[in-house]
Design a protein around this motif. Structure first.
Motif, PDB file in Angstrom:
ATOM      1  N   GLY A  35       0.796  -1.223   0.000  1.00  0.00           N
ATOM      2  CA  GLY A  35       0.000   0.000   0.000  1.00  0.00           C
ATOM      3  C   GLY A  35       0.827   1.270   0.000  1.00  0.00           C
ATOM      4  O   GLY A  35       0.316   2.344   0.299  1.00  0.00           O
ATOM      5  N   TYR A  39       1.014   2.733   5.391  1.00  0.00           N
ATOM      6  CA  TYR A  39       1.235   2.073   6.680  1.00  0.00           C
ATOM      7  C   TYR A  39       1.791   3.045   7.719  1.00  0.00           C
ATOM      8  O   TYR A  39       1.682   2.793   8.929  1.00  0.00           O
ATOM      9  CB  TYR A  39       2.178   0.874   6.519  1.00  0.00           C
ATOM     10  CG  TYR A  39       3.647   1.224   6.411  1.00  0.00           C
ATOM     11  CD1 TYR A  39       4.492   1.152   7.514  1.00  0.00           C
ATOM     12  CD2 TYR A  39       4.196   1.620   5.192  1.00  0.00           C
ATOM     13  CE1 TYR A  39       5.841   1.478   7.407  1.00  0.00           C
ATOM     14  CE2 TYR A  39       5.536   1.943   5.082  1.00  0.00           C
ATOM     15  CZ  TYR A  39       6.350   1.861   6.194  1.00  0.00           C
ATOM     16  OH  TYR A  39       7.688   2.190   6.087  1.00  0.00           O
ATOM     17  N   TRP A  45      -2.251  -1.444   7.816  1.00  0.00           N
ATOM     18  CA  TRP A  45      -2.163  -1.648   6.368  1.00  0.00           C
ATOM     19  C   TRP A  45      -0.765  -2.191   6.046  1.00  0.00           C
ATOM     20  O   TRP A  45       0.101  -1.465   5.547  1.00  0.00           O
ATOM     21  CB  TRP A  45      -2.429  -0.334   5.627  1.00  0.00           C
ATOM     22  CG  TRP A  45      -3.865   0.100   5.727  1.00  0.00           C
ATOM     23  CD1 TRP A  45      -4.938  -0.692   5.972  1.00  0.00           C
ATOM     24  CD2 TRP A  45      -4.383   1.432   5.573  1.00  0.00           C
ATOM     25  NE1 TRP A  45      -6.096   0.045   5.976  1.00  0.00           N
ATOM     26  CE2 TRP A  45      -5.791   1.352   5.747  1.00  0.00           C
ATOM     27  CE3 TRP A  45      -3.793   2.664   5.315  1.00  0.00           C
ATOM     28  CZ2 TRP A  45      -6.620   2.480   5.656  1.00  0.00           C
ATOM     29  CZ3 TRP A  45      -4.619   3.778   5.225  1.00  0.00           C
ATOM     30  CH2 TRP A  45      -6.015   3.685   5.390  1.00  0.00           C
ATOM     31  N   ASP A 152      -5.522  -8.426   0.523  1.00  0.00           N
ATOM     32  CA  ASP A 152      -5.778  -7.164   1.209  1.00  0.00           C
ATOM     33  C   ASP A 152      -7.052  -7.244   2.039  1.00  0.00           C
ATOM     34  O   ASP A 152      -7.071  -6.908   3.225  1.00  0.00           O
ATOM     35  CB  ASP A 152      -5.891  -6.018   0.205  1.00  0.00           C
ATOM     36  CG  ASP A 152      -4.551  -5.552  -0.327  1.00  0.00           C
ATOM     37  OD1 ASP A 152      -3.535  -6.155   0.031  1.00  0.00           O
ATOM     38  OD2 ASP A 152      -4.522  -4.583  -1.100  1.00  0.00           O
ATOM     39  N   TYR A 156      -7.267  -7.287   6.176  1.00  0.00           N
ATOM     40  CA  TYR A 156      -7.875  -6.138   6.841  1.00  0.00           C
ATOM     41  C   TYR A 156      -9.258  -6.451   7.419  1.00  0.00           C
ATOM     42  O   TYR A 156      -9.971  -5.546   7.863  1.00  0.00           O
ATOM     43  CB  TYR A 156      -7.936  -4.944   5.886  1.00  0.00           C
ATOM     44  CG  TYR A 156      -6.578  -4.595   5.313  1.00  0.00           C
ATOM     45  CD1 TYR A 156      -5.422  -4.763   6.080  1.00  0.00           C
ATOM     46  CD2 TYR A 156      -6.422  -4.128   4.015  1.00  0.00           C
ATOM     47  CE1 TYR A 156      -4.170  -4.470   5.571  1.00  0.00           C
ATOM     48  CE2 TYR A 156      -5.172  -3.828   3.494  1.00  0.00           C
ATOM     49  CZ  TYR A 156      -4.050  -4.011   4.280  1.00  0.00           C
ATOM     50  OH  TYR A 156      -2.803  -3.725   3.772  1.00  0.00           O
ATOM     51  N   PHE A 200     -10.544   1.224  -0.304  1.00  0.00           N
ATOM     52  CA  PHE A 200      -9.177   1.188   0.213  1.00  0.00           C
ATOM     53  C   PHE A 200      -8.258   2.126  -0.564  1.00  0.00           C
ATOM     54  O   PHE A 200      -7.668   3.045   0.003  1.00  0.00           O
ATOM     55  CB  PHE A 200      -8.626  -0.228   0.183  1.00  0.00           C
ATOM     56  CG  PHE A 200      -7.219  -0.332   0.716  1.00  0.00           C
ATOM     57  CD1 PHE A 200      -6.916   0.046   2.008  1.00  0.00           C
ATOM     58  CD2 PHE A 200      -6.191  -0.797  -0.092  1.00  0.00           C
ATOM     59  CE1 PHE A 200      -5.614  -0.025   2.504  1.00  0.00           C
ATOM     60  CE2 PHE A 200      -4.892  -0.877   0.385  1.00  0.00           C
ATOM     61  CZ  PHE A 200      -4.604  -0.491   1.684  1.00  0.00           C
ATOM     62  N   ASN A 206      -5.379   6.680   3.155  1.00  0.00           N
ATOM     63  CA  ASN A 206      -4.468   6.068   2.190  1.00  0.00           C
ATOM     64  C   ASN A 206      -3.967   7.123   1.207  1.00  0.00           C
ATOM     65  O   ASN A 206      -2.759   7.218   0.927  1.00  0.00           O
ATOM     66  CB  ASN A 206      -5.208   4.940   1.451  1.00  0.00           C
ATOM     67  CG  ASN A 206      -4.267   3.986   0.745  1.00  0.00           C
ATOM     68  OD1 ASN A 206      -3.160   4.356   0.366  1.00  0.00           O
ATOM     69  ND2 ASN A 206      -4.704   2.756   0.551  1.00  0.00           N
TER      70      ASN A 206
END
Length: 323
Positions: A35, A39, A45, A152, A156, A200, A206
């Motif tokens: 990602g 993180y 993540w 993912d 999560y 996401f 993000n």
């Protein structure tokens, strides 16, 4: 070597795969977050490109792909730079494929060609072919696309292991492409994929993490604090290099990356607006000996993809409340 994967189970793999996994080029991927820099905002993540690469290899195996295609799957991400696709945002690369541009060079500099040769394989024979299970253009499914979606969302907590197992049981390969033998399963995957690319990828936290880090890299490259080649290290090494630099502006930018950042979706008042690469899947469904697109069979899939495309084209609008 015995490989245990939380999605696909336990496999005994050939020596060549075992030896490739132990190379520096593959081990480095344990410290490359899939990602990007997100993180640093949300430590949960945490999916890395090593787990994804091994997963792609094993999924190809599970679907009956050849040992050569499994090797290609294992190696497909070795050229990802530190913080994955953040470099593409710096370079204004809308296709997000910088890692593909440098792939051959990274491969040739590694010990991988030697390992393959010693096991009776040649890297050019493996990597010059178009593998149908490993990679497909949108909107088809491929092992790469399926794995990062499942991995993912499972990691999560969005989907369960039972749901993963049910979906995997409906996959098959027809004419070299991954198909699904259930329209219900196809609809489930489309819905799950949308959660990845909308909920996401376009999550405001993000987006903030990756855009902020893109700004850091942009400044660092322009100021000759780092070079593009430095990004061929891993996330930890690059981050350490940046923090050690005395530049005050750089330190100020880095200090704005932490888990207590507060941002929100706000289309009216926003500080960041981004559009990501458009990603829409429309799986091939194999029913009654015939193959059709899920959207041809399901109104729900058509509606879901239409709404996802609209959101994707509009992009994310992020307001920074507190950094």
């Amino acid at each position: 070597m015995k490989l245990v994967d939380p999605l696909y189970g336990t496999f005994e793999v050939e020596d060549v795969i075992a030896e490739l996994i132990e190379t520096d080029a593959i081990q480095r991927l344990k410290k490359i977050h899939q990602g990007g820099a997100s993180y640093l905002i949300n430590p949960k993540w945490c999916v890395n490109r090593y787990d994804h690469s091994v997963g792609v290899c094993l999924l190809i195996r599970k679907l009956g792909g050849s040992i050569e295609e499994q090797i290609a799957g294992l190696l497909h991400d070795i050229s990802h730079t530190a913080f994955s696709h953040v470099v593409d945002y710096v370079l204004k690369n809308k296709q997000e494929d910088y890692h593909e541009e440098i792939f051959e060079n990274i491969l040739n500099q590694s010990e991988i060609p030697k390992v393959l040769s010693e096991n009776g394989f040649h890297h050019k024979d493996i990597l010059s072919r178009n593998w149908g299970i490993l990679e497909q253009d949108f909107p088809d499914l491929c092992a790469d696309r399926v794995d990062y979606t499942l991995r993912d969302m499972y990691t999560y907590g969005v989907i369960s292991k039972k749901e993963v197992n049910t979906f995997l049981s409906t996959l098959l390969v027809s004419n070299g492409k991954i198909c699904i033998n259930s329209i219900e399963s196809a609809g489930w995957f489309v819905s799950t994929y949308i959660k990845v690319v909308i909920d996401f990828f376009l999550n405001p936290y993000n987006v903030y993490g990756n855009q902020q880090f893109a700004q850091i890299l942009q400044f660092s490259l322009e100021s000759e604090i780092i070079t593009l080649e430095d990004l061929q290290q891993d996330d930890e090494s690059v981050l350490e290099m940046l923090w050690k630099n005395p530049n005050e502006k750089l330190k100020n930018l880095l200090q704005q990356l932490h888990p207590n950042v507060l941002v929100e979706d706000n289309e009216d008042e926003y500080d960041i607006h981004v559009r990501k690469k458009t990603r829409i899947v429309d799986p091939l469904v194999y029913i009654g000996g015939k193959t059709k697109r899920a959207s041809e069979v399901s109104k729900t899939v058509r509606k879901q993809n239409k709404e996802a495309l609209e959101k994707s084209l509009k992009g994310a609008f992020v307001k920074i409340i507190n950094s």
